[in-house]
Write a protein that holds these residues in place. Structure first.
Motif, PDB file in Angstrom:
ATOM      1  N   MET A  90       0.826  -1.208   0.000  1.00 13.23           N
ATOM      2  CA  MET A  90       0.000   0.000   0.000  1.00 13.23           C
ATOM      3  C   MET A  90       0.858   1.256   0.000  1.00 13.23           C
ATOM      4  N   MET A  91       1.937   1.237   0.772  1.00 15.85           N
ATOM      5  CA  MET A  91       2.830   2.392   0.817  1.00 15.85           C
ATOM      6  C   MET A  91       3.493   2.613  -0.545  1.00 15.85           C
ATOM      7  N   LEU A  92       3.944   1.520  -1.188  1.00 17.07           N
ATOM      8  CA  LEU A  92       4.568   1.633  -2.505  1.00 17.07           C
ATOM      9  C   LEU A  92       3.589   2.181  -3.530  1.00 17.07           C
ATOM     10  N   ASN A  93       2.369   1.659  -3.528  1.00 18.29           N
ATOM     11  CA  ASN A  93       1.367   2.143  -4.485  1.00 18.29           C
ATOM     12  C   ASN A  93       1.055   3.620  -4.270  1.00 18.29           C
ATOM     13  N   GLY A  94       1.048   4.047  -3.005  1.00 19.07           N
ATOM     14  CA  GLY A  94       0.814   5.458  -2.719  1.00 19.07           C
ATOM     15  C   GLY A  94       1.919   6.341  -3.272  1.00 19.07           C
ATOM     16  N   LYS A  95       3.160   5.893  -3.107  1.00 22.66           N
ATOM     17  CA  LYS A  95       4.304   6.657  -3.625  1.00 22.66           C
ATOM     18  C   LYS A  95       4.300   6.683  -5.147  1.00 22.66           C
ATOM     19  N   LEU A  96       3.980   5.555  -5.773  1.00 25.30           N
ATOM     20  CA  LEU A  96       3.916   5.500  -7.232  1.00 25.30           C
ATOM     21  C   LEU A  96       2.823   6.426  -7.765  1.00 25.30           C
ATOM     22  N   THR A  97       1.678   6.443  -7.091  1.00 27.56           N
ATOM     23  CA  THR A  97       0.575   7.305  -7.515  1.00 27.56           C
ATOM     24  C   THR A  97       0.955   8.776  -7.407  1.00 27.56           C
ATOM     25  N   GLY A  98       1.666   9.135  -6.333  1.00 28.24           N
ATOM     26  CA  GLY A  98       2.127  10.510  -6.182  1.00 28.24           C
ATOM     27  C   GLY A  98       3.090  10.904  -7.286  1.00 28.24           C
ATOM     28  N   MET A  99       3.998   9.997  -7.637  1.00 27.84           N
ATOM     29  CA  MET A  99       4.936  10.268  -8.728  1.00 27.84           C
ATOM     30  C   MET A  99       4.205  10.424 -10.052  1.00 27.84           C
ATOM     31  N   ALA A 100       3.197   9.600 -10.275  1.00 25.18           N
ATOM     32  CA  ALA A 100       2.436   9.694 -11.519  1.00 25.18           C
ATOM     33  C   ALA A 100       1.748  11.051 -11.644  1.00 25.18           C
ATOM     34  N   GLY A 101       1.243  11.562 -10.537  1.00 22.97           N
ATOM     35  CA  GLY A 101       0.617  12.888 -10.551  1.00 22.97           C
ATOM     36  C   GLY A 101       1.602  13.969 -10.928  1.00 22.97           C
ATOM     37  N   ASN A 102       2.805  13.910 -10.379  1.00 24.63           N
ATOM     38  CA  ASN A 102       3.841  14.887 -10.735  1.00 24.63           C
ATOM     39  C   ASN A 102       4.245  14.735 -12.191  1.00 24.63           C
ATOM     40  N   GLY A 103       4.321  13.489 -12.674  1.00 19.00           N
ATOM     41  CA  GLY A 103       4.692  13.262 -14.067  1.00 19.00           C
ATOM     42  C   GLY A 103       3.688  13.857 -15.032  1.00 19.00           C
ATOM     43  N   ARG A 104       2.411  13.688 -14.734  1.00 19.27           N
ATOM     44  CA  ARG A 104       1.375  14.294 -15.583  1.00 19.27           C
ATOM     45  C   ARG A 104       1.475  15.814 -15.571  1.00 19.27           C
ATOM     46  N   LYS A 105       1.775  16.362 -14.408  1.00 19.44           N
ATOM     47  CA  LYS A 105       1.914  17.812 -14.290  1.00 19.44           C
ATOM     48  C   LYS A 105       3.081  18.330 -15.132  1.00 19.44           C
ATOM     49  N   ILE A 106       4.202  17.613 -15.094  1.00 19.93           N
ATOM     50  CA  ILE A 106       5.365  18.002 -15.892  1.00 19.93           C
ATOM     51  C   ILE A 106       5.041  17.904 -17.380  1.00 19.93           C
ATOM     52  N   HIS A 107       4.415  16.811 -17.782  1.00 19.06           N
ATOM     53  CA  HIS A 107       4.058  16.621 -19.186  1.00 19.06           C
ATOM     54  C   HIS A 107       3.137  17.734 -19.673  1.00 19.06           C
TER      55      HIS A 107
END
Length: 249
Positions: A35-52
């Protein structure tokens, strides 16, 4: 009258309780860790979309239109005389070097930086992730950038991966075909932070972002929509599609 004697736990009872707690903790740990890993991955995905999104907006409108995605083509001859802003005209060797210019970290003051920087709404803190510290001062180096960005992407198909967490080995990803179902975890993911070989994040051309854990990393999942083609088949003016890989651990 009977004496009022207080009874405590015996040593055996305490040991039994400790063993039970240990068993419960051991059984719950994988679930909590996942659960902790999935939370961190989801947070990174949000930042990635923002950068894109910031890259797409800057590349399609404003003073830097058509110059924002990194390219192997040296465009210094297009630079206006006396220009002193972010050097969007040069080629980049690393992703950190790219963001150094796109966020105009060398600006003389904060007001000038905000006015001139290419990627509006993006800060050095957006570039980091688990185990990757934010940059301090005016320098973004490989230690402060959790991403790798692809260069020469204009001819790549919609859905091609263009921004990835840096634990992905870019040249291995480029060589994958869209119909490749083989499990290549050892070669696709390095031990770099963030995530190491536990998982990764990919942002695709068009803005979609996907998270992967180690048990879901395989070719046809990473490069969807390419059929039998490889990213290396798509070039811009003869320049090969590639990632600006970080060398940090």
């Amino acid at each position: 009258m009977k004496a009022n004697r207080k009874q405590g736990f015996t040593m055996i009872e305490l040991l039994v309780v400790i063993v039970i707690i240990g068993i419960l903790a051991a059984s719950l740990f994988p679930s909590v860790s996942g659960m902790m890993l999935n939370g961190k991955l989801t947070g990174m995905a949000g930042n990635g979309r923002k950068i894109h999104m910031a890259i797409m907006q800057a590349d399609t409108q404003g003073r830097y239109a058509g110059l924002v995605w990194p390219s192997d083509v040296d465009r210094s001859d297009m630079k206006p005389d006396g220009y002193t802003g972010p050097d969007v005209y040069k080629t980049f060797s690393t992703t950190a070097d790219y963001f150094q210019e796109m966020l105009y970290m060398n600006a003389p003051d904060a007001k000038t930086q905000e006015r001139m920087k290419v990627l509006k709404g993006i800060e050095p803190s957006t570039l980091v992730g688990d185990g990757v510290p934010v940059a301090s001062g005016k320098t973004i180096n490989d230690n402060n950038c959790a991403w790798i960005i692809a260069s020469n992407t204009r001819e790549a198909p919609e859905g091609a991966p263009v921004l990835c967490t840096r634990n992905i080995v870019g040249d291995q990803l480029v060589s994958l075909a869209g119909n490749d179902n083989s499990d290549k975890l050892e070669t696709l993911l390095s031990t770099q932070q963030p995530f190491g070989r536990q998982g990764c994040v990919i942002v695709y051309k068009g803005g979609a972002a996907k998270t992967f854990t180690s048990d879901s990393v395989y070719g046809s999942s990473l490069v969807p929509g390419l059929a039998t083609g490889k990213l290396s088949d798509y070039e811009e003016e003869g320049n090969v599609f590639k990632f600006l890989q970080s060398s940090s651990k």
